[in-house]
Design a protein around this motif. Structure first.
Motif, PDB file in Angstrom:
ATOM      1  N   ALA A 237       8.439   2.333  -1.427  1.00 12.09           N
ATOM      2  CA  ALA A 237       8.370   1.367  -0.321  1.00 12.09           C
ATOM      3  C   ALA A 237       6.952   0.805  -0.175  1.00 12.09           C
ATOM      4  CB  ALA A 237       8.817   2.015   0.981  1.00 12.09           C
ATOM      5  N   ALA A 238       5.959   1.547  -0.691  1.00 12.57           N
ATOM      6  CA  ALA A 238       4.552   1.102  -0.596  1.00 12.57           C
ATOM      7  C   ALA A 238       4.144   0.221  -1.776  1.00 12.57           C
ATOM      8  CB  ALA A 238       3.635   2.325  -0.546  1.00 12.57           C
ATOM      9  N   SER A 239       5.073   0.013  -2.713  1.00 10.62           N
ATOM     10  CA  SER A 239       4.652  -0.572  -4.000  1.00 10.62           C
ATOM     11  C   SER A 239       4.191  -2.033  -3.928  1.00 10.62           C
ATOM     12  CB  SER A 239       5.744  -0.383  -5.062  1.00 10.62           C
ATOM     13  OG  SER A 239       6.944  -0.951  -4.610  1.00 10.62           O
ATOM     14  N   ASP A 240       4.504  -2.763  -2.873  1.00  8.16           N
ATOM     15  CA  ASP A 240       4.018  -4.153  -2.764  1.00  8.16           C
ATOM     16  C   ASP A 240       2.788  -4.274  -1.854  1.00  8.16           C
ATOM     17  OD1 ASP A 240       6.031  -4.898  -4.416  1.00  8.16           O
ATOM     18  OD2 ASP A 240       7.140  -6.110  -2.959  1.00  8.16           O
ATOM     19  N   LEU A 241       2.292  -3.155  -1.342  1.00 10.55           N
ATOM     20  CA  LEU A 241       1.116  -3.212  -0.458  1.00 10.55           C
ATOM     21  C   LEU A 241      -0.142  -3.498  -1.276  1.00 10.55           C
ATOM     22  CD1 LEU A 241       1.812  -0.146   1.898  1.00 10.55           C
ATOM     23  CD2 LEU A 241       1.889  -2.582   2.539  1.00 10.55           C
ATOM     24  N   LYS A 242      -1.000  -4.370  -0.744  1.00 12.01           N
ATOM     25  CA  LYS A 242      -2.230  -4.715  -1.471  1.00 12.01           C
ATOM     26  C   LYS A 242      -3.359  -3.738  -1.161  1.00 12.01           C
ATOM     27  CE  LYS A 242      -1.507  -9.679  -2.017  1.00 12.01           C
ATOM     28  NZ  LYS A 242      -0.382  -9.947  -1.080  1.00 12.01           N
ATOM     29  N   MET A 243      -3.290  -3.092   0.004  1.00  9.71           N
ATOM     30  CA  MET A 243      -4.442  -2.293   0.451  1.00  9.71           C
ATOM     31  C   MET A 243      -4.160  -0.800   0.423  1.00  9.71           C
ATOM     32  SD  MET A 243      -5.664  -4.867   3.422  1.00  9.71           S
ATOM     33  CE  MET A 243      -6.885  -3.763   4.077  1.00  9.71           C
ATOM     34  N   ARG A 244      -3.341  -0.386  -0.518  1.00 15.15           N
ATOM     35  CA  ARG A 244      -2.933   1.021  -0.599  1.00 15.15           C
ATOM     36  C   ARG A 244      -4.141   1.978  -0.627  1.00 15.15           C
ATOM     37  NH1 ARG A 244       1.307   4.881  -3.323  1.00 15.15           N
ATOM     38  NH2 ARG A 244       0.136   6.708  -2.675  1.00 15.15           N
TER      39      ARG A 244
END
Ligand code: GLP
Length: 260
Positions: A237-244
């Motif tokens: 679910a986090a895979s499209d976040l830019k600021m991981r």
């Protein structure tokens, strides 16, 4: 908004349950806002385990569910009444008169919605609201363009939501088109918000809601307006976040922050 990325579904479920249990341990008569869908199932399972093995007490708790389909009898296997009874209520020591789930079969929806809002107020407001997220970024059944100050009301479901829900029904024509849902404004009044999401199918909605602008197109983006919201998501679910990297850094450094 606090964004916490965990390695899998089990981890987000356990972390979510711990946050809820902390609320109950400091306030035994807390008011919980509950969600349905497959996402919170693991959290409910963990709360049930805590109840059975660790004595987590629900006897003074009041609950309000986010939403319900219109037109399904409460004993319909896909009604949210049935879902909550089977997956949570019947396994813990909650008093049935303290359980509120919106009615999907009233003859006056407007009056019912006002009554529901009144009950939440009378209970002292919701202490912690559990949320999932639809693949189109909705919370509860607040579909795209729902006002960010909306209250409990009847909503027409968006086609992608009806498609998502069709998997639970034998016949597509049985999938309800209308629902009764707490509004975004209602949800934002809870003292704490806890959103859980897992899987690739939620990645776009999570990225838009966490890192995009606050917009009624993704009603979950309204969490950005809340002073105390936490989002537990898995790697998919986090895979499209830019600021991981930033979210991971914050979590890593959090234990060392001054407490007062
Ligand atoms: C429905 C519910 C939402 C839920 C969403 C996602 O639309 N009204 O509250 O968040 O489904 O469901 P799932 O967790 O099964 O993906």
């Amino acid at each position: 908004m606090e964004v916490v990325i965990k390695s899998g579904y089990e981890e987000i479920s356990r972390a979510g349950a711990k946050v809820v249990a902390d609320v109950l341990n400091t306030k035994p008569n807390a008011v919980l806002g509950l969600a349905t869908g497959s996402t919170p199932l693991g959290l409910y399972k963990e709360l049930i385990r805590m109840h059975k093995e660790e004595g987590l007490d629900f006897s003074r708790v009041t609950t309000f569910n986010l939403d319900e389909y219109v037109g399904l009898r409460i004993d319909h296997p896909q009604s949210y009444h049935h879902f909550m009874h089977e997956n949570f209520f019947k396994h813990v020591n909650i008093s049935s008169q303290n359980i509120y789930v919106p009615s999907g079969s009233t003859n006056n929806y407007k009056a019912f919605c006002e009554w529901y809002e009144e009950r939440i107020k009378e209970a002292g407001g919701i202490d912690i609201q559990i949320l999932g997220i639809g693949s189109d970024g909705h919370i509860a059944f607040n579909e795209p363009t729902s006002s960010l100050s909306s209250r409990t009301r009847l909503k027409t479901l968006a086609k992608p939501t009806i498609d998502d829900n069709a998997r639970f029904f034998e016949d597509r024509n049985e999938v309800p088109i209308y629902a009764i849902t707490m509004g975004v404004g209602t949800i934002l009044e809870a003292r704490q918000l806890l959103l859980l999401a897992n899987g690739k199918s939620k990645a776009e909605a999570i990225a838009a809601s966490v890192e995009g602008p606050v917009t009624s197109i993704y009603t979950a983006s309204a969490l950005q307006l809340h002073p105390s919201s936490i989002v537990f998501i898995d790697d998919d679910a986090a895979s499209d976040l830019k600021m991981r990297d930033y979210y991971d850094w914050i979590q890593e450094k959090k234990p060392g922050a001054p407490q007062t």
